[in-house]
Scaffold this motif. Structure first.
Motif, mmCIF file in Angstrom:
data_model
loop_
_atom_site.group_PDB
_atom_site.id
_atom_site.type_symbol
_atom_site.label_atom_id
_atom_site.label_comp_id
_atom_site.label_asym_id
_atom_site.label_seq_id
_atom_site.Cartn_x
_atom_site.Cartn_y
_atom_site.Cartn_z
ATOM 1 N N GLY A 513 -5.487 -9.481 2.844
ATOM 2 C CA GLY A 513 -5.234 -9.217 4.386
ATOM 3 C C GLY A 513 -6.293 -7.898 4.606
ATOM 4 N N THR A 549 -13.801 -5.905 -4.852
ATOM 5 C CA THR A 549 -12.359 -5.761 -4.873
ATOM 6 C C THR A 549 -11.715 -6.095 -6.182
ATOM 7 O OG1 THR A 549 -12.498 -6.098 -2.425
ATOM 8 C CG2 THR A 549 -10.194 -6.521 -4.001
ATOM 9 N N SER A 552 -7.327 -2.931 -7.413
ATOM 10 C CA SER A 552 -6.652 -1.956 -6.279
ATOM 11 C C SER A 552 -7.431 -1.137 -5.826
ATOM 12 C CB SER A 552 -5.098 -1.350 -6.717
ATOM 13 O OG SER A 552 -4.360 -2.643 -6.955
ATOM 14 N N THR A 555 -8.494 -0.289 -1.195
ATOM 15 C CA THR A 555 -7.898 1.082 -0.107
ATOM 16 C C THR A 555 -8.427 2.430 -0.445
ATOM 17 O OG1 THR A 555 -5.995 -0.466 0.274
ATOM 18 C CG2 THR A 555 -5.942 1.901 0.859
ATOM 19 N N PRO A 556 -8.322 2.724 -1.918
ATOM 20 C CA PRO A 556 -8.608 4.025 -2.286
ATOM 21 C C PRO A 556 -10.076 4.308 -2.018
ATOM 22 C CG PRO A 556 -7.388 2.804 -3.941
ATOM 23 C CD PRO A 556 -7.628 2.026 -3.143
ATOM 24 N N CYS A 670 3.151 4.310 -2.629
ATOM 25 C CA CYS A 670 1.387 4.099 -2.555
ATOM 26 C C CYS A 670 1.099 5.009 -1.440
ATOM 27 C CB CYS A 670 1.001 2.446 -2.331
ATOM 28 S SG CYS A 670 1.726 1.902 -0.744
ATOM 29 N N THR A 672 0.201 7.113 1.706
ATOM 30 C CA THR A 672 0.380 6.495 3.284
ATOM 31 C C THR A 672 0.234 5.166 3.255
ATOM 32 O OG1 THR A 672 -0.778 8.577 4.138
ATOM 33 C CG2 THR A 672 -0.740 6.661 5.587
ATOM 34 N N ARG A 673 1.212 4.364 4.028
ATOM 35 C CA ARG A 673 1.288 2.886 4.296
ATOM 36 C C ARG A 673 0.720 2.411 5.199
ATOM 37 N NH1 ARG A 673 5.976 0.656 1.746
ATOM 38 N NH2 ARG A 673 6.856 -0.078 3.698
ATOM 39 N N ASN A 675 -0.086 -1.257 5.990
ATOM 40 C CA ASN A 675 0.602 -2.355 6.624
ATOM 41 C C ASN A 675 1.775 -2.818 5.984
ATOM 42 O OD1 ASN A 675 1.399 -5.032 7.438
ATOM 43 N ND2 ASN A 675 -0.559 -5.370 8.617
ATOM 44 N N GLN A 682 2.135 -8.052 -1.242
ATOM 45 C CA GLN A 682 1.529 -7.706 -2.212
ATOM 46 C C GLN A 682 2.779 -7.476 -3.319
ATOM 47 O OE1 GLN A 682 -2.230 -7.003 -2.576
ATOM 48 N NE2 GLN A 682 -1.880 -8.699 -1.373
ATOM 49 N N ALA A 742 -3.766 7.266 1.357
ATOM 50 C CA ALA A 742 -3.516 6.046 1.016
ATOM 51 C C ALA A 742 -3.763 5.961 -0.311
ATOM 52 C CB ALA A 742 -4.058 4.994 1.779
ATOM 53 N N LYS A 743 -2.921 5.373 -1.275
ATOM 54 C CA LYS A 743 -3.129 4.772 -2.549
ATOM 55 C C LYS A 743 -3.401 3.347 -2.706
ATOM 56 C CE LYS A 743 -0.795 9.082 -4.483
ATOM 57 N NZ LYS A 743 0.175 9.395 -5.383
ATOM 58 N N GLY A 744 -3.836 2.914 -3.828
ATOM 59 C CA GLY A 744 -3.738 1.143 -4.035
ATOM 60 C C GLY A 744 -2.196 0.805 -4.049
ATOM 61 N N ILE A 745 -2.054 -0.369 -3.717
ATOM 62 C CA ILE A 745 -0.691 -1.070 -3.931
ATOM 63 C C ILE A 745 -0.892 -2.462 -4.523
ATOM 64 C CG2 ILE A 745 -0.561 -2.100 -1.577
ATOM 65 C CD1 ILE A 745 2.240 -0.612 -3.503
#
Ligand code: CDP
Length: 793
Positions: A513, A549, A552, A555-556, A670, A672-673, A675, A682, A742-745
């Motif tokens: 996404g 990618t 994870s 995002t980080p 994870c 700050t979220r 979405n 996920q 944000a951290k990865g999820i």
């Protein structure tokens, strides 16, 4: 959560990030079947490539006769290892600085290894012609069991490596051996357990493949390919082939899942490139399911011995482990080069210890190469499984509740940033709160009461607890590179005159996404609605450099890059706004997409007004060039450390040993979220993965090295039938060093769920005196575990 899906950004009551249910921008094409995958690429004059693979695990190649295949009327070329060797292309580097045969020249080293390829007018003719190639093999003893790989009489697999006289791949250690020994010596309780994480396969729905198109006139190679890391792949192709990097364009179109399987460069890609160079035509190569399962990057395959030392009242003092790692025939591990065992160093888990030590020996065997980070950040899955199983073994020996034991030993919130005994600096966490939330959602005490009642009736109900911390977002350039390429990510943002924007990423979505969430991150920072922000990715000619990618890391690393590039654009917009409003920059305030003069909200310009001015007529403030765009390269300061508390409830049928996962509660943090809907997806996917690994997935081999998992009939993956309705929850502990916290999820649930399921099954079998059983816990393995114990219920 707001359960109502929304498909547009509503500035009145919604924020771009973190709100309930913004639908995915990419789904209109996916749900209509309009995704464009590699196998959808059709080019005029395109030829098809098929690979002849070894039927045996270990053999010397005596001869390869291709004359009959060459005579096939539709065949355009048949290429052997000897042909590639003439051009210096028979071997290629792996991501771990080993070499791997593109096509075998001297020996085959695993069943399914690439031996020759055929290029023909269509896929069927190419496959038919494979049957016409006659290879004479001189069969050698295979090395199948990693435990025997180093015995003096084991056949030497890698005799291609100069001076190699054994199957040793590498040794690695972390932690402090002497300090750990001292802590073990003073401990009241020491528990030791052999634990195997079997070989599994990422098995993405779309197999690997590519279309290579070399244009002889302008000397440009375009490669549409199933790649999770298009930029890194392009650089490697340039280094190996000698083609100039700017004359190679790598396009990763829509990917039907990756899960780490699409990180390595496979021989098939190189063969297709060679074929297109030789024939001057576009050439397509697409694996079938068996080829994917038998020959591409596997994961795990760690034979571990865990030891835990504690006081008698349950204070964990130290963990020690010895690992035998099976790397297959070539070391194809995908991990930053300084980390041959990936991030296995986090095997100390979420606990505050006095000491820890790991010693690892890796060996070559006659199996497919791999060691890919399958839905995990480089061997964290193995580390988490080890620590969460051994902690449960300790709870068993101490007769303590496993949740209580964990709560007693967690790293406390005030200890963050926390440096583990193996050197990892955990950024933030509040583990006990997350654990307690999962227990509350599960109704933990009530479940234990129910279990006691059922046990009294001879029923087998198990409750499994697992808590994990991941280290994701590889990584800081000072520590992390792959083949010399630093793991920073580029990002570019361009705002058009009418206020619509395009953000260009170096990462590549495989279904998770990014086209939605990266638009949300940029929207949050510059106030342009997500629907007006186009996300471009997966094309090296149109995106800035970055490492792709997996683990994870999107995002980080790239998520941070997207936030920071948007801030850079906003800083420029502020200067332009100050000119438009004729006030100093310091007198401006930013609110949701516009700058206004402090104290006068009516004196405002929107980001769209500013974009038009940036591109329009008239003067801009001194020193400001026209346009509204920026580019950055983000080098993360540290990894991010997402975590979670999982509780699994199983029922085991005492008559058939069939396991039913009745409930599964997953509370993730994870940071700050961005979405919540995507996060939930996920997590659902990862939990399903974890149940699969715990109950049914394993790539097994027979004594001769034949792969027994070469189809989805033999290699079982879970479906909706095997999994419960997931019960998910969350806590939010932002990462202090990530620009939006944000951290990865992406992989948390795959990492955290296998120990929860196994702990639940072992808990169910407690009346049989069982402390451990190895995955996959198929009915036959559970049945075996239930036999031979003196006190069946
Ligand atoms: O690298 P990969 O995309 O596989 O993993 P990730 O960075 O953990 O992100 C997976 C998906 O979850 C992406 O669409 C992210 O934007 C989204 N996500 C999110 O919404 N909030 C987070 N804190 C982390 C990820």
């Amino acid at each position: 959560l707001d359960a109502r899906p929304v498909d547009k950004f509503d500035d009145n009551d919604q924020k771009p990030i973190g709100h309930g249910r913004m639908l995915r921008k990419e789904d209109p094409r996916f749900i209509r079947g309009l995704g464009k995958y590699c196998d959808d690429i059709q080019l005029p004059g395109m030829l098809h490539l098929a690979i002849l693979r070894s039927p045996v695990a270990h053999a010397r190649i005596v001869s390869v006769d291709i004359s009959a295949a060459q005579a096939h009327p539709k065949v355009k070329a048949v290429i052997t290892g000897a042909d590639l060797a003439e051009k210096g292309l028979a071997w290629m580097p792996t991501l771990s600085n080993d070499v791997q045969a593109v096509l075998a020249t001297d020996k085959v080293r695993f069943q399914g290894q690439e031996v020759a390829f055929v290029v023909a007018e269509d896929r069927y003719a190419a496959r038919d012609a494979l049957e016409l190639i006659d290879v004479d093999y001189d069969i050698l003893d295979p090395v199948v069991d990693a435990r025997t790989a180093l015995s003096p009489d084991a056949a030497v697999i890698r005799d291609d490596l100069e001076g190699k006289t054994d199957n040793h791949c590498f040794d690695w250690e972390t932690g402090d051996e002497a300090a750990t020994e001292a802590v073990f010596a003073k401990a009241d309780v020491v528990v030791k357990q052999d634990i195997v994480y079997p070989r599994v396969h990422p098995a993405p729905m779309e197999t690997c493949g590519c279309v290579a198109d070399y244009e002889r006139v302008d000397g440009k190679l375009t490669l549409w390919t199933t790649s999770q890391a298009p930029h890194a792949h392009r650089t490697v192709y340039a280094l190996v082939s000698g083609l100039p990097e700017h004359k190679i364009r790598v396009i990763a179109p829509d990917l039907g899942g990756g899960f780490g399987n699409k990180v390595p460069i496979y021989p098939g890609y190189v063969c297709a490139i060679v074929a297109s160079l030789v024939l001057g035509k576009p050439v397509k190569w697409m694996e079938d399911r068996s080829e994917n399962l038998v020959s591409t990057g596997f994961a795990r395959d760690y034979i571990m011995q865990g030891e835990i030392a504690a006081t008698k009242d349950g204070k964990i003092l130290a963990i020690r482990t010895n690992v035998l790692a099976d790397h297959g025939a070539f070391n194809g591990t995908a991990a930053p080069v300084k980390y041959p065992a990936g991030f296995f160093g986090v095997f100390t888990g979420s606990y505050d210890l006095e000491a820890a030590y790991c010693k690892m020996t890796a060996v070559y065997t006659n199996k497919a190469p791999g060691g890919v980070a399958y839905a995990c950040s480089f061997r964290i899955t193995e580390a988490v499984y080890l620590v969460e199983r051994i902690v449960d073994c300790l709870a068993y020996e101490l007769e303590m509740d496993p949740a209580e034991l964990r709560l007693k030993n967690f790293i406390r919130p005030e200890q963050f940033p926390y440096k583990s005994k193996t050197g990892w600096v955990y950024d933030s966490g509040d583990y006990a709160t997350t654990m307690r939330l999962s227990m509350k959602m599960a109704g933990y005490d009530e479940l234990r009461r129910e279990q006691a009642e059922k046990r009294a009736r001879g029923e087998l109900m198990g409750i499994g607890v697992a808590f994990f911390t991941e280290a994701v977002g590889a990584g800081p350039r000072k520590d992390m590179d792959i083949l010399g390429l630093g793991m920073a990510d580029g990002c570019e943002l361009r705002v058009h005159p009418t206020g619509k924007a395009v953000v260009r990423l170096s990462v590549k979505t495989q279904g998770q996404g990014h086209e939605t969430t990266f638009a949300q991150i940029v929207a949050e920072e510059i106030g342009i609605p997500p629907a007006d922000i186009e996300v471009v990715h997966g094309d090296t000619d149109n995106t800035p450099f970055g490492l792709g990618t997996y683990g994870s890391r999107s995002t980080p690393v790239s998520g941070a890059a997207a936030a920071l590039v948007a801030r850079k654009v906003r800083d420029k917009a502020r200067i332009i706004a100050s000119g438009m409003l004729e006030v100093s920059v310091a007198d401006l305030e930013w609110t949701k997409g516009s700058f206004h003069v402090k104290g006068d909200p009516t004196s405002a310009v929107t980001i769209q007004d500013i974009a038009m001015r940036a591109h329009g007529a008239g003067d801009l403030p001194d020193g400001i060039e026209g346009g509204l765009e920026a580019q950055i390269c983000y080098n993360p300061e540290n990894l991010t450390y997402p975590y979670g508390a999982y509780i699994c409830v199983v029922d085991v049928d005492p008559g058939t040993a069939q396991v039913k996962v009745r409930r599964f509660i997953a509370v993730d943090d994870c940071g700050t979220r961005i979405n919540p809907m995507i996060i939930e997806g996920q997590v659902h996917g990862g939990l399903t993965d974890g149940v699969g690994m715990a109950l049914m997935e394993m790539i097994a081999f027979d004594e001769e090295g034949n792969c027994l998992g070469g189809s989805l009939m033999d290699y079982l993956i879970p479906t909706a039938l095997e999994v419960p309705d997931w019960e998910t929850g969350f806590t939010v502990t932002p990462s202090p060093h990530h620009p939006i916290g944000a951290k990865g999820i992406g992989e948390s649930a795959t990492v955290g769920s296998p120990p929860a399921v196994v702990n639940a099954i072992v808990d169910a079998l407690k009346p049989y005196g069982i402390r451990h059983a190895d995955m996959p816990l198929t009915p036959s393995r559970v049945w075996d575990a239930m036999q031979g114990h003196p006190t069946p219920p």
